[in-house]
Every structure is written in structure tokens, then in C-alpha cells.
Design an enzyme around this catalytic site. Structure first.
Site, PDB file in Angstrom:
ATOM      1  N   ALA A  69       0.858  -1.173   0.000  1.00  0.00           N
ATOM      2  CA  ALA A  69       0.000   0.000   0.000  1.00  0.00           C
ATOM      3  C   ALA A  69       0.900   1.231   0.000  1.00  0.00           C
ATOM      4  O   ALA A  69       2.058   1.161   0.417  1.00  0.00           O
ATOM      5  CB  ALA A  69      -0.903  -0.013   1.227  1.00  0.00           C
TER       6      ALA A  69
ATOM      7  N   GLY B  98       0.689  -5.032   1.009  1.00  0.00           N
ATOM      8  CA  GLY B  98      -0.502  -5.107   0.170  1.00  0.00           C
ATOM      9  C   GLY B  98      -0.235  -5.791  -1.163  1.00  0.00           C
ATOM     10  O   GLY B  98      -1.154  -6.362  -1.763  1.00  0.00           O
TER      11      GLY B  98
ATOM     12  N   GLU C 199      -0.518  -9.387  -0.425  1.00  0.00           N
ATOM     13  CA  GLU C 199      -1.944  -9.637  -0.159  1.00  0.00           C
ATOM     14  C   GLU C 199      -2.757  -9.630  -1.448  1.00  0.00           C
ATOM     15  O   GLU C 199      -3.685 -10.425  -1.611  1.00  0.00           O
ATOM     16  CB  GLU C 199      -2.478  -8.579   0.820  1.00  0.00           C
ATOM     17  CG  GLU C 199      -1.831  -8.728   2.187  1.00  0.00           C
ATOM     18  CD  GLU C 199      -2.138  -7.583   3.138  1.00  0.00           C
ATOM     19  OE1 GLU C 199      -2.083  -6.416   2.692  1.00  0.00           O
ATOM     20  OE2 GLU C 199      -2.424  -7.848   4.304  1.00  0.00           O
TER      21      GLU C 199
ATOM     22  N   GLU D 250       4.875  -5.007   7.196  1.00  0.00           N
ATOM     23  CA  GLU D 250       4.143  -3.962   7.929  1.00  0.00           C
ATOM     24  C   GLU D 250       4.698  -3.740   9.338  1.00  0.00           C
ATOM     25  O   GLU D 250       4.679  -2.632   9.853  1.00  0.00           O
ATOM     26  CB  GLU D 250       2.645  -4.308   8.007  1.00  0.00           C
ATOM     27  CG  GLU D 250       1.900  -4.168   6.686  1.00  0.00           C
ATOM     28  CD  GLU D 250       1.900  -5.445   5.856  1.00  0.00           C
ATOM     29  OE1 GLU D 250       2.724  -6.352   6.122  1.00  0.00           O
ATOM     30  OE2 GLU D 250       1.075  -5.533   4.922  1.00  0.00           O
TER      31      GLU D 250
END
Ligand code: CO8
Length: 261
Positions: A67, A110, A113, A133
Site C-alpha cells: 500500500a 498489500g 496480499e 508492515e
């Protein structure tokens, strides 16, 4: 083809749509505008009858480095909570058609993911997966704790989420998270994914859709419910033209001609 700013789309084979994340300067960091475009393209291809399988890829250097940290950095709890931040990022998991992730380079946070939201993952030897993260003071927010644990087991998922270390394409393959590491000599992971998508696109679309649904049920239902669901959908296949065509073609020793209905 519709033009986008942060993604590219094309039709590299009969029945196959390819979506390429294209924010090279930021290693395909997943910003809200990028995800808005990705969701739009995915939805459009899911609704387009001429598309029967999708491939999602990035660049050689990065599938996606996570992200967009710069976009997230100053956000407040009330804002992310009230605005349901990231909730729409799961749209990919709601489509009917199969989607294959072709991963080269970084697939972090992300990005990892996003690959895990796809139905099949193929990796190039350069792929580097991880949920880093923890290194920026947070935890996975796009399914990394749940889908990764399903894919590689509790102990490995804990290690990856809690240490933030990356793992290699080979590890991902050994752990069953990716179907296969595609050697570079084979012409690249995108080609392998498009070829696989073309094989899927050559089958009955209605059977493919049902097949995807029942495998997904294995991750969402108890075994008893999953088996019952599979049996019912299997019974349901006998209401399709393609079941009659497929079985008749076998008995008549000829190739089936699917009507996808
Ligand atoms: N966000 C924003 N910008 C990024 C990101 C990112 N995640 N990753 C890389 N960039 C930018 C860099 O800031 C840099 O920009 P600039 O040139 O303007 O400084 C450019 O991309 C190139 O990156 P680097 O110079 O850092 O390249 P290196 O080759 O030195 O390093 C790395 C590559 C190791 C990948 C490094 O960029 C890195 O560590 N990136 C961050 C990885 C990360 O922590 N990802 C997790 C983010 S948190 C997250 O994903 C939460 C998940 C939310 C759910 C999502 C649902 C799908």
C-alpha cells in the site's frame, strides 16, 4: 481498450485479459487512485462475456511494493475507520472468473496480499514476498494474516508477519503458496500465466465458474458444508448445455464445442 493512468490492459490471447500495474516510479505502490482503476478494470472484464480468465501482473522489478505508505502516513483512526479504508480493495475476491497473479520482483505488504487474493499465483525466480508492515509499526490489513496463514500455515505466517522478513519464490513454492516458479528460460512468468489462462479460457466458462466457487468453499466452509455444496453444484451442472456437450463429445470421440451455458 479503455485507457487508465496507473494500469495497462490488453487481450494477449483468446478469452484472456491482462492487467498490468503501471506505477513504475513507486514500485507499483497501491494508492487509492490505482486501486480505483484496478477495481474498475476487474469489474469490467468480469462482466465481459468475451473474457473467460484474467491475469494480473506488475513489472520485472515489482509486482507491488505494498500500500502507498506516503498516502497512509498522516491518516487518523477516525478517518480510516469511518471511511472503511481498504474495504473496497477486496473486490478482486468477489469476481466470478479466475484470476492468475504473475509475480516478479517485490510483492510486499498489500502487494503480497493482492497476489493472495488471486486464484492462482505463478512466480518468477526474482519474486520477493513479504509482510513487512511490522517494520513500519502496523500489521497486515488486506488479508495478509488470514490468507497467508491459510496458504503457508500458522508457524510460517507468524514468522513472516512478526519478523517482517521477506521470503523467496522458492520458499513460496515449497510452502505451497505459489503453484510454480517459472524458470526464465520458459519465456517469463507473464507468458506462463497467459498460457495457463488461455487453457482455462478454452474450457466451459460455466464449469470453470463452478470449479472456482467450490474450491473457494474449501476455505470458507466446514468440510461437511463444503462437500454438500460441491455435490449440489455438481448436480447443478446437469442443467447445463456444456455438460451434455462435454459428455456426448467424449462418447462420440470428438472435441467438445462449448456454448458456455
Ligand atoms: N509506498 C509508497 N512508496 C513506495 C513504496 C510504498 N509501499 N514502496 C516503494 N516506494 C517508492 C519509494 O518511496 C521510492 O520513491 P522515491 O523515488 O520518490 O523516493 C520508489 O518507490 C523506489 O523505492 P526505493 O528507492 O525504496 O527502492 P529500493 O530498491 O531501494 O527498495 C523496497 C525497494 C525494499 C521494496 C523498498 O521500496 C521498500 O521497503 N518499500 C516499502 C515496502 C513496505 O513496507 N510495504 C508494505 C506497506 S504497508 C501495506 O502494504 C499495508 C497493506 C494494506 C492492505 C492492502 C490491501 C491490498
Amino acid at each position: 481498450e479503455k485507457q487508465y493512468e496507473f494500469i495497462l490492459t490488453s487481450r494477449p490471447a483468446e478469452g484472456v485479459a491482462l492487467i498490468t500495474l503501471n506505477r513504475p516510479k513507486a514500485l507499483n505502490a497501491l494508492s487509492t487512485p490505482l486501486f480505483t482503476e484496478l477495481n474498475d478494470a476487474v469489474k469490467r472484464f468480469d462482466e465481459d462475456d468475451s473474457v473467460r480468465a484474467l491475469v494480473l501482473t506488475g513489472s520485472d522489478r515489482a509486482f507491488a511494493a505494498g500500500a502507498d505508505i506516503k498516502e497512509m502516513k498522516d491518516k487518523q483512526f477516525s478517518e480510516v475507520f469511518k471511511g472503511k479504508f481498504l474495504e473496497s480493495w477486496g473486490l478482486l475476491t468477489t469476481i466470478r472468473k479466475p484470476i492468475i497473479a504473475a509475480v516478479s520482483g517485490y510483492a510486499l505488504g498489500g502487494g503480497c496480499e493482492l497476489a493472495l487474493m488471486c486464484d492462482i499465483i505463478l512466480a518468477s525466480p526474482s519474486a520477493k514476498f513479504g509482510q513487512p508492515e511490522i517494520n513500519i509499526g502496523v500489521i497486515p490489513g488486506g488479508g495478509g494474516s488470514q490468507r497467508l496463514a491459510h496458504a503457508i500455515g500458522k508457524s510460517r505466517a507468524m514468522e513472516i508477519v512478526l519478523t517482517g522478513r521477506n521470503f523467496t519464490a522458492q520458499e513460496a513454492s515449497d510452502w505451497g503458496m505459489v503453484s510454480r516458479v517459472v524458470p526464465d528460460e520458459e519465456g517469463g512468468v507473464v507468458k506462463a500465466a497467459v498460457d495457463m489462462a488461455a487453457v482455462i479460457a478454452s474450457k466451459s466458462a460455466i464449469a470453470v465458474q463452478a470449479g472456482k466457487e467450490v474450491v473457494n468453499a474449501a476455505f470458507e466452509h466446514t468440510l461437511a458444508e463444503g462437500l454438500r455444496y460441491e455435490r449440489r453444484l455438481f448436480h447443478g451442472m446437469f442443467a447445463t448445455k456444456d455438460q451434455k456437450e462435454g459428455m456426448s463429445a467424449f462418447a462420440e470421440k470428438r472435441q467438445p464445442k462449448w456454448s458456455h451455458s
